[in-house]
Structure formats: structure tokens, C-alpha cells
Design a protein around this motif. Structure first.
Motif, mmCIF file in Angstrom:
data_model
loop_
_atom_site.group_PDB
_atom_site.id
_atom_site.type_symbol
_atom_site.label_atom_id
_atom_site.label_comp_id
_atom_site.label_asym_id
_atom_site.label_seq_id
_atom_site.Cartn_x
_atom_site.Cartn_y
_atom_site.Cartn_z
ATOM 1 N N LEU A 49 0.831 -1.200 0.000
ATOM 2 C CA LEU A 49 0.000 0.000 0.000
ATOM 3 C C LEU A 49 0.866 1.250 0.000
ATOM 4 N N ASN A 50 0.324 2.322 -0.589
ATOM 5 C CA ASN A 50 0.951 3.624 -0.375
ATOM 6 C C ASN A 50 0.301 4.278 0.848
ATOM 7 N N TYR A 51 0.779 5.457 1.217
ATOM 8 C CA TYR A 51 0.306 6.068 2.456
ATOM 9 C C TYR A 51 -1.147 6.527 2.353
ATOM 10 N N THR A 52 -1.577 6.892 1.173
ATOM 11 C CA THR A 52 -2.984 7.265 0.995
ATOM 12 C C THR A 52 -3.885 6.055 1.209
ATOM 13 N N GLN A 53 -3.511 4.928 0.658
ATOM 14 C CA GLN A 53 -4.294 3.707 0.846
ATOM 15 C C GLN A 53 -4.259 3.237 2.299
ATOM 16 N N MET A 54 -3.147 3.496 2.995
ATOM 17 C CA MET A 54 -3.060 3.109 4.399
ATOM 18 C C MET A 54 -4.081 3.850 5.259
ATOM 19 N N THR A 55 -4.390 5.091 4.886
ATOM 20 C CA THR A 55 -5.336 5.869 5.681
ATOM 21 C C THR A 55 -6.743 5.285 5.641
ATOM 22 N N THR A 56 -7.032 4.445 4.651
ATOM 23 C CA THR A 56 -8.363 3.831 4.592
ATOM 24 C C THR A 56 -8.588 2.880 5.767
ATOM 25 N N VAL A 57 -7.507 2.379 6.361
ATOM 26 C CA VAL A 57 -7.648 1.513 7.531
ATOM 27 C C VAL A 57 -8.244 2.314 8.685
ATOM 28 N N GLN A 58 -7.650 3.470 8.984
ATOM 29 C CA GLN A 58 -8.177 4.322 10.043
ATOM 30 C C GLN A 58 -9.549 4.868 9.681
ATOM 31 N N PHE A 59 -9.729 5.249 8.407
ATOM 32 C CA PHE A 59 -11.022 5.791 7.986
ATOM 33 C C PHE A 59 -12.128 4.759 8.163
ATOM 34 N N CYS A 60 -11.857 3.522 7.761
ATOM 35 C CA CYS A 60 -12.853 2.462 7.857
ATOM 36 C C CYS A 60 -13.201 2.170 9.318
ATOM 37 N N PHE A 61 -12.198 2.198 10.173
ATOM 38 C CA PHE A 61 -12.442 1.919 11.592
ATOM 39 C C PHE A 61 -13.268 3.029 12.231
ATOM 40 N N PHE A 62 -12.845 4.263 12.059
ATOM 41 C CA PHE A 62 -13.504 5.363 12.766
ATOM 42 C C PHE A 62 -14.777 5.832 12.073
ATOM 43 N N ALA A 63 -15.016 5.387 10.845
ATOM 44 C CA ALA A 63 -16.309 5.664 10.216
ATOM 45 C C ALA A 63 -17.438 4.983 10.970
ATOM 46 N N SER A 64 -17.125 3.876 11.642
ATOM 47 C CA SER A 64 -18.151 3.174 12.421
ATOM 48 C C SER A 64 -18.661 4.038 13.564
ATOM 49 N N TYR A 65 -17.818 4.902 14.125
ATOM 50 C CA TYR A 65 -18.270 5.807 15.180
ATOM 51 C C TYR A 65 -19.358 6.734 14.654
ATOM 52 N N PHE A 66 -19.170 7.219 13.430
ATOM 53 C CA PHE A 66 -20.149 8.117 12.817
ATOM 54 C C PHE A 66 -21.435 7.379 12.439
ATOM 55 N N LEU A 67 -21.297 6.143 11.964
ATOM 56 C CA LEU A 67 -22.447 5.412 11.441
ATOM 57 C C LEU A 67 -23.199 4.607 12.500
ATOM 58 N N ILE A 68 -22.518 4.128 13.516
ATOM 59 C CA ILE A 68 -23.110 3.166 14.454
ATOM 60 C C ILE A 68 -23.513 3.797 15.786
ATOM 61 N N SER A 69 -22.974 4.957 16.140
ATOM 62 C CA SER A 69 -23.206 5.518 17.479
ATOM 63 C C SER A 69 -24.683 5.762 17.768
ATOM 64 N N ILE A 70 -25.369 6.422 16.858
ATOM 65 C CA ILE A 70 -26.789 6.726 17.091
ATOM 66 C C ILE A 70 -27.636 5.453 17.089
ATOM 67 N N PRO A 71 -27.451 4.523 16.128
ATOM 68 C CA PRO A 71 -28.177 3.243 16.246
ATOM 69 C C PRO A 71 -27.871 2.507 17.544
ATOM 70 N N ALA A 72 -26.646 2.610 18.056
ATOM 71 C CA ALA A 72 -26.302 1.955 19.318
ATOM 72 C C ALA A 72 -27.111 2.525 20.475
ATOM 73 N N SER A 73 -27.338 3.838 20.464
ATOM 74 C CA SER A 73 -28.139 4.439 21.531
ATOM 75 C C SER A 73 -29.582 3.951 21.481
ATOM 76 N N HIS A 74 -30.116 3.739 20.273
ATOM 77 C CA HIS A 74 -31.471 3.182 20.142
ATOM 78 C C HIS A 74 -31.500 1.731 20.614
ATOM 79 N N MET A 75 -30.419 0.999 20.375
ATOM 80 C CA MET A 75 -30.341 -0.385 20.857
ATOM 81 C C MET A 75 -30.358 -0.438 22.379
ATOM 82 N N ILE A 76 -29.651 0.518 23.027
ATOM 83 C CA ILE A 76 -29.668 0.576 24.491
ATOM 84 C C ILE A 76 -31.076 0.852 24.992
ATOM 85 N N LYS A 77 -31.755 1.773 24.336
ATOM 86 C CA LYS A 77 -33.113 2.125 24.748
ATOM 87 C C LYS A 77 -34.065 0.945 24.594
#
Length: 200
Positions: A49-77
Motif C-alpha cells: 500500500l501507499n500512504y494514501t491507501q493506508m489511511t483507509t484503515v483508520q477511515f474504515c475503523f472510525f467511520a463506524s463511530y459516525f455510522l453506528i453511534s446513534i443506532p447503538a443508543s437506540h439499541m440501548i433504549k
């Protein structure tokens, strides 16, 4: 009188188990999150990988915070803290298992998908853990318990990269178990720099 004492003992025992569970969750998601920095060099080496492609690892991981956080709060409720915590743990286990077919497929995108599943479980646990600690505390000790919980989180971020580097980045002898596993995948075409990202 004896019955009331027995009930109190059982209550304290259950509270102790829940405390251990909640604090260990902080250690868990702190440790797994910090392992990204250990995994990235290995993926760069394997997939060239080049360094730009390497950043997709962090992007993919932390994108879950943006996508899953609100559904997780509904799951708790809907399900409560403990059931939601179990769902998060199951997602982490599922994501870890997904790394097996990802290795067999030798495709970088499949690795990213497995990483996203793990991150989704981490996000659910992280959303659940803070209010769980608060609910198990009283007004007198809630601040100290939250401080201790986040100390467990920091401990995970210190310990996990060290252990992860020993397992993932260190060269292992051919006679060791990890050495045999590495040799197997090397025979399957996953030797250093052998995989072109464009084919993934």
C-alpha cells in the motif's frame, strides 16, 4: 436477619461482577482501537500500500463511530445495557472471525470489511460503557469510578500495542506456532509485498 444478609451478599457479588465487566470493556475497546497503528504497517507490507491507501484503515475503523453511534443508543433504549453489551461483544467476535476468510481471499477490501465489523462492536460497547458505569454508581463515587474506568481504557492503549507488535510485527521462528501460521499463508501467496492492491 440471615436472609437479609444473604441477599446483601448476593447483591454485592453481582455488583462486583458488573463492575469487573464494565471496567474490562474500557480496557478492551481502548486496546483494540490502539491496535490499528500496529496492523497498518503489516497491511502496508502485505498489500504493498501507499500512504494514501493506508489511511483507509483508520477511515474504515472510525467511520463506524459516525455510522453506528446513534443506532447503538437506540439499541440501548430498546434492549438495555447488558443485552446491547452482548451484541457489541458478538460483533467483535464476528469481525475477528471475518479476518479468516479475509486472509484466504487475500483481498484488502475484505480486510477493511472485517475491520469495520470489529469497529462497529467497539462503538456499541463504547456507547454502552459510560452510562453503564454511571448506572452502577451512586452520587458519592460516580466521578471516581468513571476516572478509574478511563484509566483502564488508557492501560489498554498502552498494553495492547506492545503485545500486538510482539505478535504481528515480530519475526517468529519457523518452529513456533505463529511461525508455522505465517509460513502457511506465505505458501498461499501472501508473502511480503506479494499482493497488488489493484487486484483487491
Amino acid at each position: 436477619m440471615e436472609c437479609s444478609v444473604a441477599v446483601k451478599d448476593k447483591t454485592h457479588e453481582k455488583a462486583g461482577i458488573l463492575d469487573f465487566l464494565s471496567f474490562s470493556m474500557f480496557f478492551l475497546f481502548g486496546g483494540i482501537t490502539s491496535l490499528n497503528d500496529v496492523v497498518m504497517p503489516k497491511l502496508k507490507e502485505v498489500f504493498d500500500l501507499n500512504y494514501t491507501q493506508m489511511t483507509t484503515v483508520q477511515f474504515c475503523f472510525f467511520a463506524s463511530y459516525f455510522l453506528i453511534s446513534i443506532p447503538a443508543s437506540h439499541m440501548i433504549k430498546k434492549n438495555g445495557y447488558m443485552r446491547t453489551l452482548v451484541i457489541g461483544l458478538n460483533l467483535i467476535a464476528l469481525g475477528c472471525l471475518c479476518f479468516i476468510p479475509a486472509t484466504w481471499s487475500a483481498r484488502f477490501l475484505v480486510f477493511l470489511l472485517a475491520l469495520f465489523v470489529v469497529a462497529a462492536g467497539i462503538t456499541i460497547i463504547q456507547v454502552t460503557a459510560n452510562p453503564l458505569v454511571i448506572s452502577l454508581s451512586n452520587k458519592q463515587n460516580v466521578s471516581s469510578r468513571l476516572t478509574f474506568a478511563h484509566a483502564c481504557n488508557s492501560l489498554g492503549t498502552v498494553v495492547a500495542p506492545y503485545l500486538g507488535a510482539m505478535i504481528i510485527l515480530r519475526h517468529h521462528s519457523e518452529e513456533s506456532l505463529l511461525g508455522k501460521i505465517a509460513a502457511y499463508f506465505s505458501d498461499q501467496g501472501m508473502s511480503e509485498g506479494a499482493i497488488d492492491i489493484r487486484a483487491c
